[in-house]
Design a protein around this motif. Structure first.
Motif, PDB file in Angstrom:
ATOM      1  N   ALA A 127      43.536  40.031  37.169  1.00 37.85           N
ATOM      2  CA  ALA A 127      43.946  40.801  38.346  1.00 37.85           C
ATOM      3  C   ALA A 127      42.573  40.756  38.716  1.00 37.85           C
ATOM      4  CB  ALA A 127      44.421  42.289  38.184  1.00 37.85           C
ATOM      5  N   LEU A 128      41.564  41.464  38.010  1.00 35.00           N
ATOM      6  CA  LEU A 128      40.468  41.144  39.488  1.00 35.00           C
ATOM      7  C   LEU A 128      40.053  40.311  39.748  1.00 35.00           C
ATOM      8  CD1 LEU A 128      38.104  44.060  37.365  1.00 35.00           C
ATOM      9  CD2 LEU A 128      38.571  44.056  39.651  1.00 35.00           C
ATOM     10  N   ILE A 129      39.996  39.420  38.986  1.00 35.96           N
ATOM     11  CA  ILE A 129      39.751  37.435  38.962  1.00 35.96           C
ATOM     12  C   ILE A 129      40.604  36.889  40.579  1.00 35.96           C
ATOM     13  CG2 ILE A 129      39.510  35.077  37.954  1.00 35.96           C
ATOM     14  CD1 ILE A 129      38.394  37.043  35.552  1.00 35.96           C
ATOM     15  N   GLN A 130      41.908  37.349  39.778  1.00 38.51           N
ATOM     16  CA  GLN A 130      42.700  36.567  40.735  1.00 38.51           C
ATOM     17  C   GLN A 130      42.754  37.105  42.000  1.00 38.51           C
ATOM     18  OE1 GLN A 130      45.075  34.084  39.378  1.00 38.51           O
ATOM     19  NE2 GLN A 130      44.457  33.586  41.753  1.00 38.51           N
ATOM     20  N   ASP A 131      42.418  38.216  42.585  1.00 39.12           N
ATOM     21  CA  ASP A 131      42.126  38.571  44.080  1.00 39.12           C
ATOM     22  C   ASP A 131      40.766  38.078  44.572  1.00 39.12           C
ATOM     23  OD1 ASP A 131      41.577  41.054  46.186  1.00 39.12           O
ATOM     24  OD2 ASP A 131      39.504  41.316  45.126  1.00 39.12           O
ATOM     25  N   SER A 132      39.419  38.120  43.469  1.00 37.21           N
ATOM     26  CA  SER A 132      37.956  37.361  43.763  1.00 37.21           C
ATOM     27  C   SER A 132      38.360  35.917  44.279  1.00 37.21           C
ATOM     28  CB  SER A 132      36.773  37.548  42.968  1.00 37.21           C
ATOM     29  OG  SER A 132      37.935  36.650  41.445  1.00 37.21           O
ATOM     30  N   LEU A 133      39.660  35.428  43.317  1.00 34.62           N
ATOM     31  CA  LEU A 133      39.693  33.886  43.326  1.00 34.62           C
ATOM     32  C   LEU A 133      40.447  33.432  45.297  1.00 34.62           C
ATOM     33  CD1 LEU A 133      40.829  32.626  40.034  1.00 34.62           C
ATOM     34  CD2 LEU A 133      38.729  31.606  41.131  1.00 34.62           C
TER      35      LEU A 133
END
Length: 581
Positions: A516-522
């Protein structure tokens, strides 16, 4: 020999230092030749001279010894120091230049080379083989000449003392030369085999140390020990073959050289009994024999060392001669600031010339700013497609274009600097977090680094590390979790700020919270740039402007999520299977 000629290119910039070192070396090797001459003077002209009184003998004895002490304690030490210093300085600078050129060469080799070559083999050639060539500089370019000059000087002194005795002293030289030529002819091939076996041990160790967690988790210690023993045993056999031949050569050569003093003692003794030779000359001659055959023995040792060095040179230049599969064309141009249009025009690709076709006439266009996804079963060719965009490999047929420019027509640095890649398993180097992020832009300020980390949702966890941004992450980032490694990798792409972004299954191996964190940054990273996504979970790419289904190296379907679902084809079936899962 070709290798030696090529090696001299690295020596040429230091030719003055080499010349100076040799001159100083000649002086260093010449000084000890004073001792046998002094011995003759002390015996014949002082101790056995009946015309001198005891006091005169004492005075002359201490005068000559004083001269010797001044020579060895005042003049020789600085000469010895500068000879060693200049010799090491010269050889280490040459090795520095070679490794510098080799590393630059390694960075230009294509990924195909690294796919087919073990890392330990490459490391062995850059470290072990290059280090072995140092002996060529120290021995072949310096000591060899110094020993030859020493032999010439010694023979000249001996001729000035007694011609017949000198000729008798040299009687063993032809046998010596024949034995050296015979034995050291085969040594080069034995040395190459030994070096290759050592590289095998190093390659094995490099791979196993990197994969120690696998060995432990599968309790393979005994199995791996057995395989290592076999690999190490292969090296032992090659090393013993080399040592056995080396030992034979030294046994023969040393036997020949040890016979010479016996011949000299017999002949000189006979000449003394006949009244044709003084005790002083006889003793001095025996001392000079040691000075003569000492360098000759070193020349034998030098032959071994030089053979090993030349074999290492051969391996080193084999690496230097590896061809570049991917390189700039002569008339390549700088790629202007990319707008982000990507085209594959009937692209066909194979990893090997005679291998399987991985991509077959792949044809599509991605417009600037679009987010495009590639989906399909593993092995279909998705990752191959994205590896062709930064030109990690060249197409066999067709063309890959950015903004209507063929990627083969532009300079590689200008191409790759405009493409950011986030992989499923990103490699971090065993440096600090800061240095790993800086790889996106080595000239970035601390403020820019922090901004990139914040954009990647990485700043908070970095600040909780023991030394913050200066924390060492360990080899391949082993001290960080999978999600943390991904966020650092994303931060360096934020810092690079490329117009084209490639996300190769960047979230597939993460837990839900990290994803979830990485998808947000991506999502933030993909904004306002052309983005290519390879996704395993189709639920993560339903928003894409266009989705390409890749099957068996071909584009089977294309369209947005809704269009593909309505077709009830390959994409629909994949989506239904994942929905059931």
């Amino acid at each position: 020999m070709d290798s030696i000629k090529r090696y001299m290119r690295f020596v040429k910039p230091y030719k003055f230092l080499l010349f100076l070192t040799i001159i100083i070396g000649i002086i260093k090797f010449t000084i000890p030749l004073f001792l046998p001459w002094l011995l003759q003077i002390v015996l014949d002209d002082i101790l056995l001279n009946d015309t001198l009184s005891k006091d005169e003998k004492t005075l002359q004895l201490f005068t000559w010894v004083g001269i010797g002490l001044a020579l060895f304690f005042v003049i020789r030490p600085p000469i010895e120091y500068y000879r060693q210093y200049f010799a090491q300085n010269l050889s280490n600078n040459i090795l520095f230049d070679i490794r510098k050129e080799l590393y630059g060469h390694l960075q230009k080799l294509s990924l195909k080379y690294y796919a087919n070559t073990r890392a330990g083999e490459v490391i062995s050639r850059v470290i072990n083989d290059v280090e072995q060539t140092k002996n060529f500089v120290m021995t072949g370019l310096m000591n060899l000449w110094l020993d030859l000059v020493t032999i010439i000087i010694v023979v000249s002194i001996m001729f000035s003392m007694d011609v017949k005795l000198t000729l008798v002293s040299l009687i063993a030289l032809p046998f010596y030369a024949i034995s050296v030529k015979y034995f050291f002819g085969q040594l080069r091939s034995l040395t190459r085999a030994r070096s290759q076996a050592l590289a095998g041990v190093q390659s094995y160790l490099h791979e196993r140390v990197a994969g120690m967690s696998i060995i432990k988790s599968f309790t393979l210690e005994k199995h791996e020990q057995k395989i290592f023993d076999e690999t190490n045993g292969e090296f032992l056999n090659k090393a013993l073959d080399h040592s056995r031949w080396n030992a034979k050569s030294f046994a023969v050569v040393n036997t020949i050289t040890d016979m010479a003093p016996l011949i000299i003692i017999g002949y000189a003794g006979y000449q003394y009994l006949q009244g044709n030779l003084t005790i002083g000359v006889m003793v001095a001659f025996y001392a000079y024999i040691d000075r003569l055959y000492g360098p000759l023995r070193r020349l034998v040792s030098s032959s071994t060392t030089l053979t090993q060095s030349i074999a290492s040179m051969d391996r080193m230049f084999e690496l230097m001669d590896e061809k570049y599969d991917v390189q700039n064309k002569e008339n390549a141009i700088e790629l202007p600031k990319a707008q982000g249009k990507l085209q594959f025009e009937n692209v066909t690709f194979k990893y090997e010339a005679n291998g399987n076709t991985i991509l077959n006439k792949v044809d599509f266009t991605i417009e600037p700013g679009q987010t495009v996804a590639f989906v399909g079963m593993s092995g279909g060719g998705k990752s191959t497609i994205v590896s062709l965009i930064p030109r990690f490999y060249d197409v066999v047929e067709g063309a890959v274009k950015i903004d209507d420019l063929d990627v083969r027509d532009v300079m590689l640095p200008s191409l790759r600097s405009q493409i950011g890649i986030v992989l499923q398993d990103n490699i971090l180097f065993s440096d600090s977090v800061k240095q790993n992020i800086l790889m996106g832009n080595p000239t970035a300020s601390d403020e820019q680094i922090i901004a990139a980390a914040k954009a990647a949702n990485a700043h908070d966890f970095i600040m909780n590390l023991p030394e913050g941004y200066d924390t060492k992450v360990g080899e391949r980032g082993v001290k960080l979790s999978g999600g943390q490694k991904q966020r650092v990798a994303i931060a360096r792409v934020f810092l690079k700020n490329p117009p084209i972004l490639v996300l190769d299954e960047a979230t597939s191996a993460l837990d839900l919270e990290s994803e979830a964190l990485i998808q947000d940054s991506l999502d933030r990273l993909a904004s306002d740039r052309t983005t290519i996504v390879i996704a395993h979970r189709l639920s993560t790419i339903t928003h894409a402007d266009k989705i390409f289904v890749i099957e068996h190296g071909e584009v089977a379907e294309s369209g947005n999520h809704e269009q593909l679902m309505n077709q009830h084809g390959a994409y629909y079936n994949l989506f239904q299977v994942q929905k059931l899962d």
